[in-house]
Enzyme design. Structure first.
Site, PDB file in Angstrom:
ATOM      1  CB  CYS A   2      -1.110  -0.055   1.363  1.00 38.22           C
ATOM      2  SG  CYS A   2      -1.826  -1.637   1.554  1.00 38.22           S
ATOM      3  NE  ARG A  27       4.056   1.646  -1.574  1.00 33.67           N
ATOM      4  CZ  ARG A  27       5.233   1.281  -1.770  1.00 33.67           C
ATOM      5  NH1 ARG A  27       6.083   1.778  -2.394  1.00 33.67           N
ATOM      6  NH2 ARG A  27       5.567   0.234  -0.813  1.00 33.67           N
ATOM      7  CD1 TRP A  75      -3.061  -3.907  -5.257  1.00 32.13           C
ATOM      8  CD2 TRP A  75      -2.003  -5.424  -3.638  1.00 32.13           C
ATOM      9  NE1 TRP A  75      -2.825  -5.095  -5.675  1.00 32.13           N
ATOM     10  CE2 TRP A  75      -2.056  -6.218  -5.169  1.00 32.13           C
ATOM     11  CE3 TRP A  75      -1.433  -6.290  -2.699  1.00 32.13           C
ATOM     12  CZ2 TRP A  75      -2.035  -7.482  -5.202  1.00 32.13           C
ATOM     13  CZ3 TRP A  75      -1.163  -7.599  -3.273  1.00 32.13           C
ATOM     14  CH2 TRP A  75      -1.215  -7.945  -4.338  1.00 32.13           C
ATOM     15  CG  ASN A  99       3.443  -0.881   2.537  1.00 35.79           C
ATOM     16  OD1 ASN A  99       2.724  -1.781   2.084  1.00 35.79           O
ATOM     17  ND2 ASN A  99       4.522  -0.466   2.136  1.00 35.79           N
ATOM     18  N   GLY A 100       2.010  -3.222   4.845  1.00 35.25           N
ATOM     19  CA  GLY A 100       2.623  -4.522   5.077  1.00 35.25           C
ATOM     20  C   GLY A 100       1.719  -5.524   5.759  1.00 35.25           C
ATOM     21  CD  GLU A 484       9.811  -7.063 -20.147  1.00 34.06           C
ATOM     22  OE1 GLU A 484       9.677  -7.910 -19.432  1.00 34.06           O
ATOM     23  OE2 GLU A 484       9.233  -5.761 -19.783  1.00 34.06           O
ATOM     24  CE  LYS A 488       5.984  -4.730 -19.179  1.00 32.12           C
ATOM     25  NZ  LYS A 488       7.269  -4.945 -18.522  1.00 32.12           N
ATOM     26  CD  GLU A 491       3.248  -6.409 -16.323  1.00 27.07           C
ATOM     27  OE1 GLU A 491       4.057  -6.057 -17.189  1.00 27.07           O
ATOM     28  OE2 GLU A 491       3.334  -6.299 -15.160  1.00 27.07           O
ATOM     29  CG  HIS A 507      10.329 -28.988 -29.050  1.00 25.39           C
ATOM     30  ND1 HIS A 507      10.611 -30.480 -29.450  1.00 25.39           N
ATOM     31  CD2 HIS A 507      11.327 -28.243 -29.114  1.00 25.39           C
ATOM     32  CE1 HIS A 507      11.872 -30.406 -29.993  1.00 25.39           C
ATOM     33  NE2 HIS A 507      12.238 -29.221 -29.736  1.00 25.39           N
ATOM     34  CE  LYS A 606       6.975   0.566 -11.311  1.00 26.10           C
ATOM     35  NZ  LYS A 606       7.255  -0.032 -12.548  1.00 26.10           N
TER      36      LYS A 606
HETATM   37  C1  AGP Z   1       6.780  -5.550 -14.578  1.00 26.79           C
HETATM   38  O1  AGP Z   1       6.045  -5.039 -15.663  1.00 26.79           O
HETATM   39  C2  AGP Z   1       5.823  -6.044 -13.635  1.00 26.79           C
HETATM   40  N1  AGP Z   1       4.996  -5.046 -13.093  1.00 26.79           N
HETATM   41  C3  AGP Z   1       6.538  -7.073 -12.813  1.00 26.79           C
HETATM   42  O2  AGP Z   1       6.812  -8.247 -13.258  1.00 26.79           O
HETATM   43  C4  AGP Z   1       7.924  -6.633 -11.861  1.00 26.79           C
HETATM   44  O3  AGP Z   1       8.985  -6.519 -13.085  1.00 26.79           O
HETATM   45  C5  AGP Z   1       7.941  -7.562 -10.919  1.00 26.79           C
HETATM   46  O4  AGP Z   1       7.127  -7.633  -9.740  1.00 26.79           O
HETATM   47  C6  AGP Z   1       9.326  -7.321 -10.151  1.00 26.79           C
HETATM   48  O5  AGP Z   1       9.447  -5.860  -9.636  1.00 26.79           O
HETATM   49  P1  AGP Z   1      10.816  -5.254  -8.941  1.00 26.79           P
HETATM   50  O6  AGP Z   1      11.694  -5.180 -10.477  1.00 26.79           O
HETATM   51  O7  AGP Z   1      10.712  -4.050  -8.455  1.00 26.79           O
HETATM   52  O8  AGP Z   1      11.633  -6.368  -8.205  1.00 26.79           O
END
Ligand code: AGP
Length: 611
Positions: A2, A27, A75, A99-100, A484, A488, A491, A507, A606
């Site tokens: 959070c 967050r 969150w 937060n935690g 990657e 993207k 996500e 395969h 994030k």
């Molecule tokens: C990336 O687009 C993602 N939101 C996610 O996979 C992210 O890279 C992952 O949670 C790792 O985060 P960090 O690099 O802050 O450790």
């Protein structure tokens, strides 16, 4: 996972807290709230489910007056998103944001209920408010009450606490969740992350685990939870507030994609020794002897950072000739993995707070490995636990989908490989010079690729926006880029996508292909080119819509694909820095055309500080 924020000073605090929460919304964003010391010695609270705008409406209807307050954007971890579960949580005269995760929340809840407390929410945080309130009831001041309550908590927390009895102060504490204190002139701030505070101050005090602080308008007193005074110099942060804003782009993600040349420049600055064709490696924290003695490099990360480490493994093995192993941090931790002295563990994380990466790196360190952090957020948890830190200087990344941090992570991994390669006698001075010069040219080349491909990629995204599945294929250094690109797209556009090593397609995944499936195939002119072109043809023969990402002037790729995205010819080690750019843009435009919430996609946050 959070965001928390606090203000104590002479100004009306609600607008400052809201502004801070807006910058922390990445967050978490399922509810938000404020608690403020209102005139008349009361604490007043406003909370709302959903995004921050709902809290803003609530505040327009019933404003909050006062100059000391705390705020929270949530969150959910314990208890579904609802107003009653939203923070701040109040018990008697005490209000808390957190937060935690409090791990021993179940026995604490039982104990408090047996003692007659009425607990309104399903959260672990409300229990903290009750614990503090009970200490206040017994006559303790707020600082002592928080200290006593912390002694009962197990788990992760960054908290900020108000007591109606002490309207001039906020007490904050931290263990395993981030918290930074902002030092103003006659006013003090706290927040989960730096961007929330940048419009108000650049002078930041980074708290360590097991510390608490009392914030008043004119002072901050930092102590350990045990009560010992702590002296720490503040750090000046150079990020400007504008850097943390959208700067005219529709979304943070698009801004961050286009910021990559600048992020790369900042990350390379002062690190390339162009005179000697080498890399300045003092931040890597290894002596020349250590560099020679490394038995193996173990790369730990999650998500996008994990994809960067796959490229990192290829760089390290090719350039430094050192065995390199990649591990997804959540799969490494808690296992009897063989790691120890002689291993260099490289923990890669944008936020520097990802719990799985943090715990995995700690485990490796406990077994005798040296830990080097590659992180973007200064003073975050992973750099703090590591033996050395090699920061990426991408600036704040607000979009949940990581872009500029990925390319700067690649840069640091490549610089690390060159530095180790030279020390270990694994590459010639000439090869090292080529790589250093190639890196130095990257910001300009990346800018050209972004400008040159933007419109074409937007057109392709428009054409294929309704595709339900997309396949991404690549070999060698293009494989992590295929992963990657697929991540993207998943996500932010919620389209099913698979990234595969191109050679692996036959395969299994080839069965997925039909005329409705776009296959984005990475075929830069590298040592794998011929085989990659064959894979491309295999996909085309099964009627896939083939979009090739190829080197300029590659007539063969043009002939065998439906659509072609061209990148300039560069040293093959540098191709991932360029091929990833149109893939990021493709995911962005598909999501934008679909109208999804690009910067805050559903179900994601994030910074992932839960397991
Ligand atoms: C990336 O687009 C993602 N939101 C996610 O996979 C992210 O890279 C992952 O949670 C790792 O985060 P960090 O690099 O802050 O450790």
């Amino acid at each position: 996972m959070c965001g928390i924020v606090g203000y104590v000073g002479p100004q009306a605090c609600a607008p400052i807290l809201l502004d801070g929460l807006r910058r922390l919304e990445y967050r978490g964003y399922d509810s938000a709230g404020l608690a403020v010391h209102a005139p008349g010695g009361r604490i007043e609270v406003r909370r709302a489910v959903g995004k921050l705008r709902n809290l803003e409406s609530a505040l327009r209807e019933k404003p909050l007056e006062g100059a000391v307050g705390i705020g929270h954007t949530r969150w959910a971890t314990h208890g579904r998103p609802s107003e009653v579960n939203a923070h701040p949580h109040v018990a008697g005269d005490v209000a808390v944001v957190h937060n935690g995760i409090i791990e021993n929340h179940m026995p604490l809840r039982r104990e408090l209920e047996e003692a007659g407390c009425t607990i309104a929410s399903d959260t672990d945080t409300e229990l903290v408010a009750h614990l503090v309130e009970r200490e206040v009831q017994q006559g303790k001041d707020l600082e002592a009450a928080v200290r006593a309550a912390l002694g009962r908590l197990e788990g992760a927390y960054a908290i900020a606490v108000l007591s109606a009895k002490e309207p001039e102060r906020i007490v904050v504490a931290k263990s395993a969740s981030p918290l930074v204190i902002g030092l103003g002139e006659g006013e003090m701030f706290c927040a989960s992350d730096i961007p929330a505070l940048l419009p108000y101050t650049r002078d930041m005090l980074f708290m360590e685990d097991g510390e608490m602080a009392v914030l008043e308008a004119g002072s901050v007193r930092l102590t350990t939870v045990a009560g010992a005074d702590v002296e720490r110099e503040p750090k000046r942060i150079d990020w400007s507030p504008v850097m943390a804003e959208k700067a005219g782009y529709k979304h943070f993600m698009l801004k961050e994609i286009f910021e990559q040349p600048r992020a790369m420049e900042d990350t390379l600055r002062g690190r390339l020794d162009r005179e000697h064709g080498d890399v300045h490696g003092h931040e890597i924290g290894l002596s020349e002897e250590d560099a020679k003695g490394i038995r193996r490099v173990l790369l730990l990360a999650c998500g996008t950072s994990h994809h960067a480490t796959i490229a990192g493994k290829y760089f390290l093995e090719e350039i430094a000739k050192v065995p390199a192993v990649i591990e997804i941090a959540s799969e490494f931790r808690g296992r009897e993995a063989v790691v120890g002295e002689g291993d260099l563990v490289v923990a890669v994380s944008q936020s520097g707070e990802t719990l799985d990466t943090l715990v995995a790196a700690k485990e490796a360190k406990e077994r005798g490995a040296k830990v080097l952090a590659i992180a973007n957020v200064i003073g975050s948890a992973i750099p703090r636990m590591a033996d050395a830190v090699f920061y990426t200087h991408a600036g704040p990344e607000i979009g949940v989908a990581s872009t500029k941090c990925f390319s700067t992570q690649l840069a640091n991994l490549l610089m690390l490989s060159v530095w180790l390669g030279r020390r270990r006698g694994a590459i010639t001075a000439e090869r090292s010079r080529e790589l250093v010069e190639g890196l130095a040219r990257l910001p300009t080349t990346m800018k050209d690729v972004l400008q040159g491909t933007r419109q074409l990629v937007a057109n392709l995204a428009r054409r294929y926006v309704d595709a339900r599945d997309v396949l991404y294929l690549g070999r060698g250094l293009s494989f992590p880029i295929a992963l990657e690109g697929a991540l993207k797209l998943k996500e932010i556009s919620y389209v099913h996508a698979e990234g595969y090593p191109a050679g692996e397609m036959k395969h299994g995944p080839i069965a997925l292909i039909d005329s409705s499936v776009p296959a984005i195939v990475l075929v830069p002119r590298d040592r794998h080119w011929e085989r990659s072109i064959s894979n491309l043809q295999e996909a085309k023969a099964r009627e896939a819509i083939v979009i090739a990402v190829a080197t300029e002037g590659d007539e063969e790729a043009r002939q065998v694909s439906h659509d072609l995205i061209e990148i300039p010819a560069v040293d093959e080690v540098l191709t991932p820095f360029l091929t990833v750019l149109p893939l990021q843009l493709y995911a962005y435009y598909v999501a934008d055309f679909k109208g999804t919430d690009v910067d805050q996609p559903r179900n994601l946050a994030k910074t992932v500080t839960v397991e």
